[in-house]
Design an enzyme around this catalytic site. Structure first.
Site, PDB file in Angstrom:
ATOM      1  N   GLU A 178      -4.729 -19.148 -20.609  1.00 23.68           N
ATOM      2  CA  GLU A 178      -4.836 -20.343 -21.439  1.00 23.68           C
ATOM      3  C   GLU A 178      -5.206 -19.992 -22.873  1.00 23.68           C
ATOM      4  O   GLU A 178      -4.721 -20.632 -23.822  1.00 23.68           O
ATOM      5  CB  GLU A 178      -5.893 -21.294 -20.850  1.00 23.68           C
ATOM      6  CG  GLU A 178      -5.556 -21.834 -19.460  1.00 23.68           C
ATOM      7  CD  GLU A 178      -6.100 -20.983 -18.331  1.00 23.68           C
ATOM      8  OE1 GLU A 178      -6.382 -21.533 -17.259  1.00 23.68           O
ATOM      9  OE2 GLU A 178      -6.226 -19.739 -18.510  1.00 23.68           O
ATOM     10  N   CYS A 187     -10.655 -21.988 -15.184  1.00 17.60           N
ATOM     11  CA  CYS A 187     -12.025 -21.688 -14.782  1.00 17.60           C
ATOM     12  C   CYS A 187     -13.012 -22.596 -15.522  1.00 17.60           C
ATOM     13  O   CYS A 187     -12.750 -23.064 -16.629  1.00 17.60           O
ATOM     14  CB  CYS A 187     -12.364 -20.224 -15.036  1.00 17.60           C
ATOM     15  SG  CYS A 187     -12.198 -19.697 -16.756  1.00 17.60           S
ATOM     16  N   THR A 225       9.643   8.033  12.187  1.00 15.99           N
ATOM     17  CA  THR A 225       9.021   8.363  10.907  1.00 15.99           C
ATOM     18  C   THR A 225       9.057   9.853  10.607  1.00 15.99           C
ATOM     19  O   THR A 225       8.759  10.267   9.483  1.00 15.99           O
ATOM     20  CB  THR A 225       7.557   7.904  10.892  1.00 15.99           C
ATOM     21  OG1 THR A 225       6.830   8.577  11.929  1.00 15.99           O
ATOM     22  CG2 THR A 225       7.459   6.406  11.097  1.00 15.99           C
ATOM     23  N   ASP A 281      -0.626  16.397   5.525  1.00 17.09           N
ATOM     24  CA  ASP A 281       0.231  16.289   4.332  1.00 17.09           C
ATOM     25  C   ASP A 281      -0.490  16.594   3.023  1.00 17.09           C
ATOM     26  O   ASP A 281       0.170  16.809   2.004  1.00 17.09           O
ATOM     27  CB  ASP A 281       0.823  14.880   4.238  1.00 17.09           C
ATOM     28  CG  ASP A 281       1.678  14.527   5.452  1.00 17.09           C
ATOM     29  OD1 ASP A 281       2.180  15.468   6.109  1.00 17.09           O
ATOM     30  OD2 ASP A 281       1.844  13.327   5.746  1.00 17.09           O
ATOM     31  N   LEU A 290      -2.308  10.423  -3.240  1.00 13.28           N
ATOM     32  CA  LEU A 290      -2.460   8.971  -3.091  1.00 13.28           C
ATOM     33  C   LEU A 290      -2.828   8.264  -4.397  1.00 13.28           C
ATOM     34  O   LEU A 290      -3.332   7.148  -4.363  1.00 13.28           O
ATOM     35  CB  LEU A 290      -3.486   8.628  -2.002  1.00 13.28           C
ATOM     36  CG  LEU A 290      -3.108   9.057  -0.580  1.00 13.28           C
ATOM     37  CD1 LEU A 290      -4.227   8.712   0.384  1.00 13.28           C
ATOM     38  CD2 LEU A 290      -1.806   8.423  -0.130  1.00 13.28           C
ATOM     39  N   SER A 329     -13.519   9.592  11.060  1.00 19.32           N
ATOM     40  CA  SER A 329     -14.619   9.195  11.946  1.00 19.32           C
ATOM     41  C   SER A 329     -15.544  10.357  12.288  1.00 19.32           C
ATOM     42  O   SER A 329     -16.754  10.191  12.369  1.00 19.32           O
ATOM     43  CB  SER A 329     -14.061   8.569  13.231  1.00 19.32           C
ATOM     44  OG  SER A 329     -13.220   9.490  13.903  1.00 19.32           O
ATOM     45  N   GLU A 343      -1.371   3.394   3.947  1.00 21.96           N
ATOM     46  CA  GLU A 343      -0.354   4.453   3.995  1.00 21.96           C
ATOM     47  C   GLU A 343      -0.843   5.481   4.988  1.00 21.96           C
ATOM     48  O   GLU A 343      -1.610   6.381   4.644  1.00 21.96           O
ATOM     49  CB  GLU A 343      -0.167   5.094   2.617  1.00 21.96           C
ATOM     50  CG  GLU A 343       0.548   4.241   1.603  1.00 21.96           C
ATOM     51  CD  GLU A 343       1.031   5.061   0.411  1.00 21.96           C
ATOM     52  OE1 GLU A 343       2.008   5.820   0.574  1.00 21.96           O
ATOM     53  OE2 GLU A 343       0.426   4.940  -0.662  1.00 21.96           O
ATOM     54  N   GLY A 365      -0.344   7.185   9.344  1.00 19.36           N
ATOM     55  CA  GLY A 365       0.519   7.465  10.471  1.00 19.36           C
ATOM     56  C   GLY A 365       0.569   6.330  11.473  1.00 19.36           C
ATOM     57  O   GLY A 365      -0.062   5.280  11.297  1.00 19.36           O
TER      58      GLY A 365
END
Length: 382
Positions: free
Chosen positions: A56, A79, A165, A204, A208, A237, A305, A307
């Site tokens: 605006e 807002c 894949t 890999d 990223l 983990s 992204e 597996g």
């Protein structure tokens, strides 16, 4: 509410403007604004970057004195609060516009409706709902997070025509062509977070990050300094990631999420952009719902992204909103690796719902975008 053809055209223009900020406004929503006198456009603008003027403000600056008595078309409710910039509703009031057409109200329950009320209390005519679905689609992450506290989750996958894949030996470079890979870079640039799993990192060693040189046509529109790099999140983990990874070679922040502490000597070797989050294990894995609740306190959108196992877990748990599939004209054979690891469904009603909402050619490949809905999923007892 009956709107004219001209009203629809002006709101469509505001939506078009809002899209220009899709790579630069995060974590703020994309917003566009158009000001008209009669049927003459006198001002327009869009939100360019967080902390900068809102849509605006840009439109009012362009209109100048012509804003008085004008109609404003805004894709999101103006807002009503002071943040890093003054309230846009207050700016419209001071400019003495006579009418404001809002596509969609602000979904934040602490804000929703207050901008509209401020305008109406000042005697300005406000109409709401023109091209509402199209305007809401500009900001799926913002809309979802404000309503649920969870970010929008999009799973990105690349597969052959037979749904594989990678080859059986794990080779996957390259299923898709260079145009599709550049498109993935542009997709990353729109997201707040990129999530992957430790298996992908160990196999890999990806970076990223968003690489300006691989953005294709977007390089001409977006300077390297304008790119807002996503937070890169690795689910690990058992705390297996060591001190060396391509993730650590670039400056954007990295969040390592584990269910047990990393060894002190490994932590000391990490660069300063690396942070840790330890969550309570759920069946030996990082709890995905808890992760999204944590991220929802900060970000609007998450791109997965990963597996087949991690991508399948997001889908099987009903935590994904979108699936983006790059399909290559290749056949990898029956022993290739499958697209997703999902439960053994026993009834058609259990399947996740897929609604195709976009399909287009990207070089030699196809990009299919599906919105997801989740029905009853089989439990361990079934």
């Amino acid at each position: 509410m009956a709107w004219s053809k001209f009203d629809s055209q002006m709101m469509a223009r505001a939506i078009q403007l809002a899209r220009k900020g899709q790579y630069t406004t995060r974590p703020n929503p994309n917003v566009g604004c158009v000001l008209v006198q009669g049927e003459t456009l006198v001002g327009e603008g869009y939100h360019i970057a967080a902390g900068g003027p809102h849509a605006e403000v840009h439109a009012l600056r362009m209109a100048g004195d012509n804003a008085k008595g004008a109609t404003a078309y805004v894709t999101l409710e103006p807002c009503s609060h002071y943040g890093r910039t003054p309230p846009c509703a207050e700016g419209l009031i001071k400019a003495q516009v006579s009418r404001v057409v809002v596509a969609v109200t602000d979904p934040n329950p602490q804000v929703s409706g207050r901008g509209i009320k401020m305008l109406e209390d000042a005697g300005i005519r406000v109409e709401v709902g023109l091209l509402q679905e199209e305007a809401a689609a500009l900001n799926p992450g913002f809309m979802k997070r404000m309503r649920s506290g969870l970010p929008w989750v999009s799973i990105k996958l690349a597969a052959s025509l037979d749904g594989k894949t990678a080859l059986s030996n794990g080779v996957s470079k390259w299923i898709t062509g260079p145009e599709a890979r550049r498109d993935v870079q542009r997709m990353r640039a729109r997201f707040d977070v990129v999530v992957t799993g430790i298996e992908t990192v160990l196999a890999d060693d990806p970076s990223l990050n968003v690489r300006h040189g691989e953005l294709g046509y977007l390089r001409e529109q977006l300077a390297d300094a304008d790119i807002r790099q996503p937070l890169r999140v690795v689910l690990d983990s058992r705390a297996r990631l060591g001190a060396k990874a391509k993730l650590f070679d670039t400056e954007p922040p990295v969040l390592l999420v584990s269910c047990q502490p990393y060894p002190d000597e490994i932590v000391r070797a990490w660069p300063e952009q690396v942070r840790q989050l330890q969550l309570t294990s759920e069946n030996g894995q990082v709890p995905l719902k808890a992760l999204l609740e944590y991220l929802g306190g900060q970000v609007n959108s998450v791109m997965v992204e990963a597996g087949a196992t991690l991508a399948g877990a997001f889908m099987a748990q009903g935590l994904a909103d979108e699936l983006v599939l790059y399909q290559a004209p290749k056949i990898l054979g029956g022993h290739g690796r499958n697209l997703l690891a999902l439960p053994d469904y026993t009834e058609m009603a259990q399947l996740p719902g897929l609604r195709l909402c976009d399909e287009r050619r990207i070089g030699a490949d196809r990009r299919l975008t599906f919105q997801l809905s989740h029905n009853h999923l089989p439990s361990e007892k079934e």
